[in-house]
Design a protein around this motif. Structure first.
Motif, PDB file in Angstrom:
ATOM      1  N   PRO A  27       0.781  -1.241   0.000  1.00 48.72           N
ATOM      2  CA  PRO A  27       0.000   0.000   0.000  1.00 48.72           C
ATOM      3  C   PRO A  27       0.815   1.294   0.000  1.00 48.72           C
ATOM      4  N   LEU A  28       2.141   1.215   0.065  1.00 48.73           N
ATOM      5  CA  LEU A  28       2.939   2.432   0.198  1.00 48.73           C
ATOM      6  C   LEU A  28       3.812   2.676  -1.029  1.00 48.73           C
ATOM      7  N   ALA A  81      19.672  12.210   0.391  1.00 49.89           N
ATOM      8  CA  ALA A  81      18.494  11.896  -0.426  1.00 49.89           C
ATOM      9  C   ALA A  81      17.465  11.291   0.516  1.00 49.89           C
ATOM     10  N   VAL A  82      16.345  11.988   0.720  1.00 52.94           N
ATOM     11  CA  VAL A  82      15.362  11.572   1.722  1.00 52.94           C
ATOM     12  C   VAL A  82      13.992  11.449   1.060  1.00 52.94           C
ATOM     13  N   TRP A  83      13.329  10.325   1.333  1.00 56.15           N
ATOM     14  CA  TRP A  83      11.993  10.059   0.814  1.00 56.15           C
ATOM     15  C   TRP A  83      11.001   9.868   1.948  1.00 56.15           C
ATOM     16  N   ALA A  84       9.739  10.172   1.654  1.00 53.06           N
ATOM     17  CA  ALA A  84       8.626   9.812   2.518  1.00 53.06           C
ATOM     18  C   ALA A  84       8.060   8.476   2.042  1.00 53.06           C
ATOM     19  N   LEU A  85       7.711   7.607   2.977  1.00 56.57           N
ATOM     20  CA  LEU A  85       6.884   6.450   2.665  1.00 56.57           C
ATOM     21  C   LEU A  85       5.460   6.908   2.906  1.00 56.57           C
ATOM     22  N   ALA A  86       4.633   6.862   1.879  1.00 55.32           N
ATOM     23  CA  ALA A  86       3.287   7.410   1.952  1.00 55.32           C
ATOM     24  C   ALA A  86       2.311   6.479   1.249  1.00 55.32           C
ATOM     25  N   ALA A  93       2.730  11.206   4.938  1.00 54.74           N
ATOM     26  CA  ALA A  93       3.794  10.227   5.159  1.00 54.74           C
ATOM     27  C   ALA A  93       3.524   9.392   6.401  1.00 54.74           C
ATOM     28  N   VAL A  94       3.946   8.124   6.336  1.00 53.99           N
ATOM     29  CA  VAL A  94       3.914   7.250   7.505  1.00 53.99           C
ATOM     30  C   VAL A  94       5.319   6.748   7.835  1.00 53.99           C
ATOM     31  N   ALA A 118       1.363   3.399  11.818  1.00 54.08           N
ATOM     32  CA  ALA A 118       0.497   3.116  10.666  1.00 54.08           C
ATOM     33  C   ALA A 118       1.237   2.419   9.535  1.00 54.08           C
ATOM     34  N   GLY A 119       2.553   2.505   9.495  1.00 53.61           N
ATOM     35  CA  GLY A 119       3.320   1.877   8.420  1.00 53.61           C
ATOM     36  C   GLY A 119       4.021   0.604   8.820  1.00 53.61           C
ATOM     37  N   ARG A 120       3.951   0.250  10.091  1.00 54.57           N
ATOM     38  CA  ARG A 120       4.708  -0.911  10.581  1.00 54.57           C
ATOM     39  C   ARG A 120       4.008  -2.225  10.263  1.00 54.57           C
ATOM     40  N   GLY A 121       4.813  -3.266  10.113  1.00 50.75           N
ATOM     41  CA  GLY A 121       4.286  -4.606   9.935  1.00 50.75           C
ATOM     42  C   GLY A 121       3.881  -4.959   8.520  1.00 50.75           C
ATOM     43  N   SER A 122       4.106  -4.065   7.569  1.00 50.00           N
ATOM     44  CA  SER A 122       3.679  -4.317   6.193  1.00 50.00           C
ATOM     45  C   SER A 122       4.814  -4.808   5.297  1.00 50.00           C
ATOM     46  N   GLY A 123       6.033  -4.808   5.801  1.00 52.60           N
ATOM     47  CA  GLY A 123       7.184  -5.153   4.970  1.00 52.60           C
ATOM     48  C   GLY A 123       7.651  -4.004   4.096  1.00 52.60           C
TER      49      GLY A 123
END
Length: 196
Positions: A27-28, A81-86, A93-94, A118-123
């Motif tokens: 989902p991200l 170089a920085v990204w958001a996981l969203a 961002a999460v 909210a972003g944990r546990g998804s791999g």
């Protein structure tokens, strides 16, 4: 006198690249940080797990917005170089992943990452680490990437190992946390290593 060793990545190469966005399985996705992510960044600075392992200081909304602007400036300066996981469908961002301590001439960089609950546990962090690694080696041209983490942080150790960053050793008393000095594991991957 011998010629100087040429830079691994010529100055200006990163600046000339667009800050890419990447789809991830699930989902991200990865994208640059945006001003609308400011509340998520403030929440990250208040999250107990992120605070424990990453040692961020408290940030106001204004300070978090300045930090996001700083990340854009660091790309232009070829220093990070920085990204958001969203969420892939849009939304704040999460999580965060990036390469800091970039030494383009020497061909190296160090990962930093965290996830909000909210972003944990998804791999997603493993997928993000793998994708950013590929970009750093294939598109940017770095030679060596490293991941360091407290020896008491098994989640980071698992991500590093599964992403193909073998453990190279333990750095004693390397980072001061709220509960004292932590030994840190050093993982690294070379562009010439076989695929993870």
């Amino acid at each position: 006198m011998p010629d100087a060793i040429p830079p691994v990545v010529p100055a200006g190469r990163m600046r000339a690249l667009p800050h890419p966005e990447f789809a991830l399985p699930g989902p991200l996705r990865l994208r640059p940080w945006q001003p609308s992510d400011t509340p998520a960044l403030v929440a990250a600075y208040e999250d107990p797990d992120i605070r424990h392992w990453n040692r961020p200081g408290h940030r106001t909304l204004a300070e978090a917005e300045e930090r996001i602007t700083r990340w854009r400036d660091l790309w232009e300066a070829e220093e990070a170089a920085v990204w958001a996981l969203a969420p892939a469908g849009g939304g704040p961002a999460v999580g965060l992943i990036g390469l800091a301590d970039l030494d383009l001439a020497g061909g190296t960089g160090e990962f930093l990452y965290w996830l909000l609950p909210a972003g944990r546990g998804s791999g997603a962090m493993l997928a993000a680490t793998t994708r950013v690694t590929r970009w750093a080696f294939e598109d940017l041209g770095l030679h060596r990437l490293r991941i360091t983490h407290s020896v008491h942080n098994p989640a980071s150790c698992a991500i590093a190992t599964k992403a193909g960053f073998p453990l190279e050793g333990t750095m004693r008393g390397a980072l001061l946390h709220a509960d004292g000095w932590h030994d840190e594991h050093l993982h690294a991957r070379l562009r010439t290593d076989p695929p993870a």
